[in-house]
Design a protein around this motif. Structure first.
Motif, PDB file in Angstrom:
ATOM      1  N   GLU A  71       0.809  -1.219   0.000  1.00 35.22           N
ATOM      2  CA  GLU A  71       0.000   0.000   0.000  1.00 35.22           C
ATOM      3  C   GLU A  71       0.843   1.270   0.000  1.00 35.22           C
ATOM      4  OE1 GLU A  71      -0.283  -2.234   2.765  1.00 35.22           O
ATOM      5  OE2 GLU A  71      -1.711  -3.467   1.685  1.00 35.22           O
ATOM      6  N   GLY A  72       2.137   1.160   0.309  1.00 38.32           N
ATOM      7  CA  GLY A  72       3.011   2.330   0.370  1.00 38.32           C
ATOM      8  C   GLY A  72       3.936   2.279   1.576  1.00 38.32           C
ATOM      9  N   THR A  74       5.465   3.435   5.268  1.00 35.49           N
ATOM     10  CA  THR A  74       4.945   3.859   6.561  1.00 35.49           C
ATOM     11  C   THR A  74       6.053   3.742   7.597  1.00 35.49           C
ATOM     12  OG1 THR A  74       3.105   3.656   8.118  1.00 35.49           O
ATOM     13  CG2 THR A  74       4.030   1.605   7.245  1.00 35.49           C
TER      14      THR A  74
END
Length: 120
Positions: A71-72, A74
Motif C-alpha cells: 500500500e506504500g 509507513t
C-alpha cells in the motif's frame, strides 16, 4: 574572534555528537507472526513488508522503523520504558501510548529485531 572560534568548535562538537547518537540499519524484511501462548507453536508467519531503515537512537534508546508495504511506505516508532529481568526492553508506541512492546535487539548477532506486543 576567539569567542566566535570557540562557539564554532562547540557547534561542530554538538553536530558530531548528534550524528553518533543514532545507528541506522538498512534493508531487511518484516514478518507478522502469531504463536500459541501455551504450546509455543507458531500459528502463522507471513511477510508484512520490506525494511527501508531501522534507526536506533542510543541516547533515548528508541527505534524508528521505516518500511514499505504494497500500500506504500509507513513508519513505526517505539520509545524506551525500562529493561526487563530477561534483558529485553519494555517500550511504548510513540503514536499509540496505550500500546507496549517487548523488544529484543539481536541485529548485530543474527540480524533480527523482535517486537512482541505486550498484552494488557
Amino acid at each position: 574572534m576567539k569567542k566566535a572560534t570557540l562557539l564554532l568548535l562547540f557547534f561542530l562538537a554538538m553536530l558530531i555528537k548528534a550524528q553518533t547518537d543514532k545507528i541506522t540499519y538498512m534493508k531487511g524484511d518484516i514478518y507478522l507472526a502469531a504463536q500459541d501462548a501455551k504450546t509455543k507453536k507458531v500459528l502463522f508467519e507471513r511477510p508484512y513488508g520490506k525494511i527501508l531503515s531501522i534507526e536506533y537512537d542510543t541516547f533515548y534508546k528508541s527505534y524508528y522503523i521505516l518500511f514499505q508495504m504494497p500500500e506504500g511506505s509507513t513508519g513505526f516508532g517505539v520509545q524506551y520504558i525500562n529493561t526487563t529481568d530477561k534483558g529485553t526492553f519494555l517500550m511504548q508506541d510513540m503514536n499509540k501510548p496505550e500500546d507496549f512492546y517487548y523488544v529484543s535487539d539481536k541485529i548485530k548477532e543474527n540480524g533480527t529485531l523482535i517486537l512482541l506486543n505486550k498484552r494488557r
